[in-house]
Motif scaffolding. Sequence first.
Motif, PDB file in Angstrom:
ATOM      1  N   TYR A   1       0.823  -1.196   0.073  1.00 17.70           N
ATOM      2  CA  TYR A   1       0.008  -0.207   0.019  1.00 17.70           C
ATOM      3  C   TYR A   1       0.892   1.145   0.142  1.00 17.70           C
ATOM      4  O   TYR A   1       0.539   2.021  -0.752  1.00 17.70           O
ATOM      5  CB  TYR A   1      -0.974  -0.114   1.155  1.00 17.70           C
TER       6      TYR A   1
ATOM      7  N   ASN B   1       2.453   1.755  -3.361  1.00 15.66           N
ATOM      8  CA  ASN B   1       1.364   2.003  -4.366  1.00 15.66           C
ATOM      9  C   ASN B   1       0.761   3.149  -4.082  1.00 15.66           C
ATOM     10  O   ASN B   1       0.478   4.208  -5.110  1.00 15.66           O
ATOM     11  CB  ASN B   1       0.157   1.162  -4.274  1.00 15.66           C
TER      12      ASN B   1
ATOM     13  N   GLY C   1      -8.411  -4.737   2.746  1.00  9.40           N
ATOM     14  CA  GLY C   1      -8.932  -3.731   1.809  1.00  9.40           C
ATOM     15  C   GLY C   1     -10.139  -4.609   1.450  1.00  9.40           C
ATOM     16  O   GLY C   1     -10.748  -4.167   0.399  1.00  9.40           O
TER      17      GLY C   1
ATOM     18  N   GLN D   1      -8.173  -0.208  -2.177  1.00  5.89           N
ATOM     19  CA  GLN D   1      -6.684   0.269  -1.574  1.00  5.89           C
ATOM     20  C   GLN D   1      -7.185   1.073  -0.153  1.00  5.89           C
ATOM     21  O   GLN D   1      -7.138   2.449  -0.361  1.00  5.89           O
ATOM     22  CB  GLN D   1      -5.830   0.831  -2.756  1.00  5.89           C
TER      23      GLN D   1
ATOM     24  N   THR E   1      -5.082  -6.854  -7.018  1.00  2.58           N
ATOM     25  CA  THR E   1      -4.912  -5.451  -6.804  1.00  2.58           C
ATOM     26  C   THR E   1      -5.031  -4.752  -8.430  1.00  2.58           C
ATOM     27  O   THR E   1      -5.011  -5.399  -9.312  1.00  2.58           O
ATOM     28  CB  THR E   1      -3.379  -5.065  -6.312  1.00  2.58           C
TER      29      THR E   1
END
Length: 424
Positions: free
Chosen positions: A9, A12, A70, A181, A289
Amino acid sequence: MGELVSSYYQFNAGSTNYPKLQGTQDTDVCILGGGFTGLSSALHLAQAGMKVVLLEANRIGFGASGRNGGQIVNSYSRDVDHITARYGQAAGDAMAAMMFEGGEIIRQLIEQYQIDCDYVPGGAFVAMNAKQMQHLEAQQRLWQQHGNQQLTLLDRNALADIVSSDRYVGGLSDGLSGHIQPLKLAQGEARAIQSLGGQIFEQSPVTRVVRGKTLQIHTTQGSVNSRYLVVGANAYLSHVLPELSKRNMPCGTQIITTEVLGEARCRELLPANYCVEDCNYLLDYYRTTADHRLLYGGGVVYGARDPADIERLIRPKLEATFPSLKGVKIDFSWTGNFLLTLSRLPEFGRLDNNIYYMQGYSGHGVTCTHLAGKVAAEALTGQAGRFDVFAKLPHLPLLGGRALQIPFTALGAAYYNLRDKLGI
């Protein structure tokens, strides 16, 4: 203070950069904690026209809100039939009326504030054996009774359209579920709070709270004078208001994320792009994802101790579910704390009438935190009925405190792990 934990995370989404609190601020409500509880509270209070200051000891989303699986999972860690049986029909009905609201709040915020957090609708629970399938059949009846008409029971063949694994006998899909996310969602909610005039301060740990009609909340370099304090620090609260940590215990859950697999391979594994969780007591959960990796979580470490090797703990679970990924490269692994209560139900309450707290979501935090912030905002603006539904639930103490509860709970985890393996 610390930065965000190294995770997929963080890779990202990056991290936020709000200032440290310096000097003195005056406000209507001071909010302690930059996770979903605090963010939802601040956002709903700001929407209601109240002046808010949010204090985060680290970075927005530092705790469980920026580290979880998530998944938008409805209801509570104990479902409403259990609540009704234990606490009465009135409590069960009142909790049932809110059991799908947390997910709806998330969807509304994403749309209203145009939050880019990789939201994908749809999720599924999967059964490892016939007994778990019976549980899902009962869950469908219960949830439909309380208004969720987007549930579909799936036999083994139908489940293949959602997850390509031979481990399961069937499942239950939920159109009101989905995945996000979470760190991006937290950061987007923080921007929304700012857009409404709310103030956010990071790396501003609270060192002392002086109680009174006007609260004085002190940090290392500043202070806030406030009519109200909302405490949403959850598993990371230990020193400022120690009475809030006596009835709960932090636990760790572990997550790994693979290398980029590509869209085609991800759809081979999860054709509908749903998030999935199994029905074990110590459950596994996974999803793909936005950049086409597999994110897989599971395991519980009681007492919030980090495992020596997260990949070694989770990889066998991933490979048992998807044998075609045996030996796949793992790019990220991390652990995060959530707060477990003895009742497995969240704890809401007040201290001195002007300090509100919400904590202990026991694994159902993504949705329930958003509901918590909304009902807290209602309470502070004169409509306390829904907050008090939660506040009236018994807060059960951990016998012997955390020092004794950790080994006893770990023993219980071993027992439930054995039950999972035996299918009983």
